[in-house]
Scaffold this motif. Structure first.
Motif, PDB file in Angstrom:
ATOM      1  N   LEU A  66       0.812  -1.219   0.000  1.00  0.00           N
ATOM      2  CA  LEU A  66       0.000   0.000   0.000  1.00  0.00           C
ATOM      3  C   LEU A  66       0.849   1.275   0.000  1.00  0.00           C
ATOM      4  O   LEU A  66       0.327   2.382  -0.003  1.00  0.00           O
ATOM      5  N   LYS A  67       2.167   1.099   0.044  1.00  0.00           N
ATOM      6  CA  LYS A  67       3.117   2.207  -0.112  1.00  0.00           C
ATOM      7  C   LYS A  67       2.796   3.431   0.744  1.00  0.00           C
ATOM      8  O   LYS A  67       2.923   4.569   0.309  1.00  0.00           O
ATOM      9  N   GLY A  68       2.359   3.182   1.970  1.00  0.00           N
ATOM     10  CA  GLY A  68       2.190   4.276   2.923  1.00  0.00           C
ATOM     11  C   GLY A  68       0.873   5.026   2.830  1.00  0.00           C
ATOM     12  O   GLY A  68       0.712   6.076   3.451  1.00  0.00           O
ATOM     13  N   ARG A  69      -0.076   4.513   2.022  1.00  0.00           N
ATOM     14  CA  ARG A  69      -1.438   5.073   1.973  1.00  0.00           C
ATOM     15  C   ARG A  69      -1.442   6.594   1.735  1.00  0.00           C
ATOM     16  O   ARG A  69      -2.187   7.347   2.366  1.00  0.00           O
ATOM     17  N   GLY A  70      -0.614   7.036   0.842  1.00  0.00           N
ATOM     18  CA  GLY A  70      -0.519   8.473   0.586  1.00  0.00           C
ATOM     19  C   GLY A  70      -1.767   9.027  -0.077  1.00  0.00           C
ATOM     20  O   GLY A  70      -2.385   8.381  -0.928  1.00  0.00           O
ATOM     21  N   ALA A 111     -14.019   0.356   2.915  1.00  0.00           N
ATOM     22  CA  ALA A 111     -15.392   0.233   2.406  1.00  0.00           C
ATOM     23  C   ALA A 111     -15.827  -1.232   2.347  1.00  0.00           C
ATOM     24  O   ALA A 111     -16.962  -1.572   2.718  1.00  0.00           O
ATOM     25  N   ARG A 112     -14.912  -2.099   1.898  1.00  0.00           N
ATOM     26  CA  ARG A 112     -15.241  -3.544   1.850  1.00  0.00           C
ATOM     27  C   ARG A 112     -15.530  -4.087   3.241  1.00  0.00           C
ATOM     28  O   ARG A 112     -16.452  -4.880   3.436  1.00  0.00           O
ATOM     29  N   GLN A 113     -14.730  -3.671   4.218  1.00  0.00           N
ATOM     30  CA  GLN A 113     -14.946  -4.146   5.598  1.00  0.00           C
ATOM     31  C   GLN A 113     -16.287  -3.644   6.139  1.00  0.00           C
ATOM     32  O   GLN A 113     -17.015  -4.383   6.795  1.00  0.00           O
ATOM     33  N   PHE A 114     -16.600  -2.385   5.852  1.00  0.00           N
ATOM     34  CA  PHE A 114     -17.901  -1.835   6.288  1.00  0.00           C
ATOM     35  C   PHE A 114     -19.044  -2.655   5.683  1.00  0.00           C
ATOM     36  O   PHE A 114     -20.015  -2.986   6.367  1.00  0.00           O
ATOM     37  N   LYS A 115     -18.910  -2.970   4.404  1.00  0.00           N
ATOM     38  CA  LYS A 115     -19.966  -3.732   3.721  1.00  0.00           C
ATOM     39  C   LYS A 115     -20.093  -5.132   4.312  1.00  0.00           C
ATOM     40  O   LYS A 115     -21.201  -5.622   4.561  1.00  0.00           O
ATOM     41  N   LYS A 116     -18.944  -5.791   4.539  1.00  0.00           N
ATOM     42  CA  LYS A 116     -18.941  -7.139   5.140  1.00  0.00           C
ATOM     43  C   LYS A 116     -19.628  -7.146   6.497  1.00  0.00           C
ATOM     44  O   LYS A 116     -20.309  -8.100   6.864  1.00  0.00           O
ATOM     45  N   LEU A 117     -19.398  -6.085   7.270  1.00  0.00           N
ATOM     46  CA  LEU A 117     -20.005  -6.015   8.603  1.00  0.00           C
ATOM     47  C   LEU A 117     -21.495  -5.698   8.543  1.00  0.00           C
ATOM     48  O   LEU A 117     -22.195  -5.804   9.547  1.00  0.00           O
ATOM     49  N   ALA A 134     -11.387   7.536  12.560  1.00  0.00           N
ATOM     50  CA  ALA A 134      -9.924   7.435  12.507  1.00  0.00           C
ATOM     51  C   ALA A 134      -9.521   7.809  11.090  1.00  0.00           C
ATOM     52  O   ALA A 134     -10.295   7.595  10.155  1.00  0.00           O
ATOM     53  N   HIS A 135      -8.341   8.366  10.901  1.00  0.00           N
ATOM     54  CA  HIS A 135      -7.908   8.647   9.526  1.00  0.00           C
ATOM     55  C   HIS A 135      -7.118   7.469   8.977  1.00  0.00           C
ATOM     56  O   HIS A 135      -6.350   6.830   9.697  1.00  0.00           O
ATOM     57  N   TYR A 136      -7.352   7.175   7.681  1.00  0.00           N
ATOM     58  CA  TYR A 136      -6.684   6.020   7.068  1.00  0.00           C
ATOM     59  C   TYR A 136      -5.442   6.408   6.273  1.00  0.00           C
ATOM     60  O   TYR A 136      -4.624   5.564   5.930  1.00  0.00           O
ATOM     61  N   ASP A 137      -5.288   7.693   5.940  1.00  0.00           N
ATOM     62  CA  ASP A 137      -4.148   8.106   5.123  1.00  0.00           C
ATOM     63  C   ASP A 137      -2.874   8.194   5.965  1.00  0.00           C
ATOM     64  O   ASP A 137      -2.924   8.318   7.188  1.00  0.00           O
ATOM     65  N   HIS A 138      -1.745   8.144   5.275  1.00  0.00           N
ATOM     66  CA  HIS A 138      -0.458   8.445   5.915  1.00  0.00           C
ATOM     67  C   HIS A 138       0.386   9.228   4.902  1.00  0.00           C
ATOM     68  O   HIS A 138      -0.149   9.846   3.992  1.00  0.00           O
ATOM     69  N   LYS A 187      -1.941   5.647  -5.298  1.00  0.00           N
ATOM     70  CA  LYS A 187      -2.719   4.406  -5.463  1.00  0.00           C
ATOM     71  C   LYS A 187      -2.961   3.691  -4.137  1.00  0.00           C
ATOM     72  O   LYS A 187      -4.021   3.131  -3.894  1.00  0.00           O
ATOM     73  N   GLY A 188      -1.934   3.692  -3.278  1.00  0.00           N
ATOM     74  CA  GLY A 188      -2.057   2.988  -1.996  1.00  0.00           C
ATOM     75  C   GLY A 188      -3.124   3.591  -1.097  1.00  0.00           C
ATOM     76  O   GLY A 188      -3.807   2.871  -0.360  1.00  0.00           O
ATOM     77  N   GLY A 189      -3.277   4.894  -1.157  1.00  0.00           N
ATOM     78  CA  GLY A 189      -4.324   5.559  -0.383  1.00  0.00           C
ATOM     79  C   GLY A 189      -5.712   5.159  -0.866  1.00  0.00           C
ATOM     80  O   GLY A 189      -6.615   4.901  -0.073  1.00  0.00           O
ATOM     81  N   MET A 190      -5.878   5.074  -2.196  1.00  0.00           N
ATOM     82  CA  MET A 190      -7.162   4.642  -2.763  1.00  0.00           C
ATOM     83  C   MET A 190      -7.445   3.185  -2.406  1.00  0.00           C
ATOM     84  O   MET A 190      -8.567   2.820  -2.082  1.00  0.00           O
ATOM     85  N   LYS A 191      -6.396   2.361  -2.449  1.00  0.00           N
ATOM     86  CA  LYS A 191      -6.559   0.947  -2.061  1.00  0.00           C
ATOM     87  C   LYS A 191      -7.038   0.837  -0.618  1.00  0.00           C
ATOM     88  O   LYS A 191      -7.908   0.023  -0.296  1.00  0.00           O
TER      89      LYS A 191
END
Length: 297
Positions: free
Chosen positions: A29-33, A47-53, A98-102, A37-41
């Motif tokens: 994920l290359k640091g979720r910038g 979103a997938r986890q939210f949907k699964k739950l 929580a923020h997901y970016d880095h 791309k890693g941030g979008m991933k």
């Protein structure tokens, strides 16, 4: 599923926490910038986890709230918040965030950090996203219907000036005056036994002293700080009249460095911190309204 297994599934779990952080803070994920791309991933993963739950969307059919912002010479930087809603048919809503970016590969930081190096951000803030997902799991799978709705938000663009929460509070998807309180988790993965976990926002609601009274969690020491303002996403909610709580295990030598990696996570302690959080959330739900306290002039 037998009752014991169901109950176990709602308790914050160190193994799951580590697994989430391992993925979000992986080199893949290359640091979720932000705008990388890693941030979008990472946003798609949440979103997938939210949907699964089984969380609902609140923005039409989408879990996303897309936005752009400017930062110094960089214009129209794209980012997004990820939102999942647990509708309990209540009049008021609790926001857990929580923020997901880095920092990603640090290209948007004008040379402040080593450009091209991956900053994995395990503690900052894969740890907080793991906490967000564990609390979402707890309240979705809890058999008791709570007297409040829950909105779970993973913010984008935090590292570039609290951009996701700034955008959300300017463009809320439900009225901010119907928010019971906002809990923000930013860096909760490096528990230090001597320091304990700091909980900010203690002065932001009249009822917080009563909520915190007698709350204890085995193995977790905590202290409170009155400030509702701060260098993380709760700040924007506090400035919009929302009571806040801010969980933070403190600074360390790997802060904003390429060395903030997943193996350094204190996953067992993070699970304990989340159990402390559940106690505080549950106690706060015994008050129909929390009365906001602004800054003392």
């Amino acid at each position: 599923m037998y009752a014991g297994a169901h109950a176990q599934d709602t308790i914050p779990n160190a193994g799951r926490i580590q697994e989430i952080v391992n993925y979000l803070a992986s080199d893949k994920l290359k640091g979720r910038g932000t705008a990388e791309k890693g941030g979008m991933k990472a946003s798609r993963y949440v979103a997938r986890q939210f949907k699964k739950l089984g969380l609902q969307t609140v923005n039409g059919s989408s879990y996303y709230q897309d936005f752009t912002f400017d930062k110094n010479a960089h214009k129209n930087i794209p980012s997004r918040n990820v939102l999942g809603y647990l509708d309990n048919g209540a009049a008021r809503t609790i926001i857990i965030a929580a923020h997901y970016d880095h920092l990603g590969t640090a290209g948007l930081f004008d040379g402040k950090y080593p450009i091209g190096q991956i900053h994995n951000g395990a503690d900052d803030n894969a740890s907080g996203v793991a906490g967000l997902l564990e609390l979402a799991r707890h309240y979705v799978k809890n058999k008791n219907k709570e007297p409040f709705n829950f909105l779970f938000i993973a913010f984008g663009g935090e590292e570039l000036g609290l951009q996701g929460s700034k955008y959300y509070t300017a463009n809320p998807l439900m009225p901010l005056d119907k928010v019971h309180f906002m809990l923000n988790m930013d860096m909760i993965g490096r528990y230090n036994r001597e320091r304990g976990i700091g909980i900010g926002g203690f002065g932001s609601a009249e009822e917080w002293p009563a909520v915190f009274k007698d709350v204890q969690q085995p193995g977790i020491k905590y202290f409170t700080d009155a400030a509702g303002k701060g260098a993380s996403d709760h700040h924007n909610f506090y400035m919009h009249g929302v009571p806040v709580m801010f969980f933070h295990t403190g600074g360390h030598d790997d802060y904003h460095k390429p060395t903030d990696d997943a193996p350094k996570l204190q996953a067992v302690s993070e699970a304990g911190i989340l159990q402390l959080g559940i106690q505080l959330i549950d106690k706060a739900m015994t008050f129909p309204v929390l009365h906001y306290v602004g800054e003392k002039s």
